[in-house]
Design an enzyme around this catalytic site. Sequence first.
Site, short mmCIF file in Angstrom:
data_model
loop_
_atom_site.label_atom_id
_atom_site.label_comp_id
_atom_site.label_asym_id
_atom_site.label_seq_id
_atom_site.Cartn_x
_atom_site.Cartn_y
_atom_site.Cartn_z
N LYS A 141 -22.85 15.99 7.70
CA LYS A 141 -21.85 16.78 8.60
C LYS A 141 -21.66 15.40 10.03
O LYS A 141 -22.63 14.86 9.96
CB LYS A 141 -22.24 17.54 9.45
N SER A 149 0.76 -1.19 -0.04
CA SER A 149 0.22 0.44 -0.44
C SER A 149 0.96 1.31 -0.31
O SER A 149 1.77 1.61 -0.81
CB SER A 149 -0.86 -0.26 1.69
#
Length: 318
Positions: free
Chosen positions: A176, A124
Amino acid sequence: MTIRAEDLIDRRRLRRKLTFWRVAALAVAAAGVLALALWFYREDMGGSAVDHIAKVKIEGTITEDEELIGRLEKIRESKSVKGVILTIDSPGGTTAGGESIYDEVRKLAGDKPVVAQVGTLAASAGYMIASAADHIVARKSSIVGSIGVLIQFPDVTGLMEKVGVKLEEVKSSPLKAEPSPFNPTTDEERDMVRKLILDSYDWFVGIVAERRSMTRPQVLALADGSIFTGRQALTNKLIDAVGGEQEAIDWLATKGVDEKLKVVEWKNTESRGGFLFSKALTQTIAKALGLPEYSGDLARELGMDRLFLDGLVSVWHP
């Protein structure tokens, strides 16, 4: 026997001269010892004044590391460094951390030949950094790949119900602070996160395609999160050769770097972890836990640093 005044004066002059030269000799010796100590200290720090090949170890979980970036910049500016070996042994980490180190390695490669030598693992973000080098060497049994990006978050709503905890919140808009472990994830939240992940994934695939001289379809065929042995990675063009440090030095020689130059490790000289994880304390605890006594960062040895990764991560096992 009577000592004449002239003889007494001569003896005093001789004593002063002997004292002066003794002090001078001691000063020269002290200066020599100091210079030698500084030379060894400088070499241990990686700042050898003689021409050499710089080695930098990039290990453990990748995060935004200002010290490492500063070290790479000093290596780039050093006239004594003729080539660089990045020794990588990492499962990955934050995507932003990998990006910042990737960019610094590319700057370094613009001035000096850089080769990445993979140890046990370069997955990764660890592989992202390796791809920034001009040449990648890995062991036949090294683990390479895991190209991808993810976000993970827990869902503790079931636990909250069992213990009788209810969350109340007022926010400006539905998305949010979402997704949240305190609310079941909605389709809209998953879609938002997926767009976020795919954008960074697209960038990751793009740099692998560019650095490894592969087409985008070729990279996408490998960028499904799969990991590969060093031999498989060589077949898939994710690395350039199998081997270790000697093979890395041999490649540097093809770029005009004298293969007889000494390899000097540029080490991290900053203390990390504060009092709780001081070197002496962590060595004692590490010994009791059966960890290597040279450990300087107990949190990294235990893998605790991965518990606090936040945001987009490019890591094999979070």
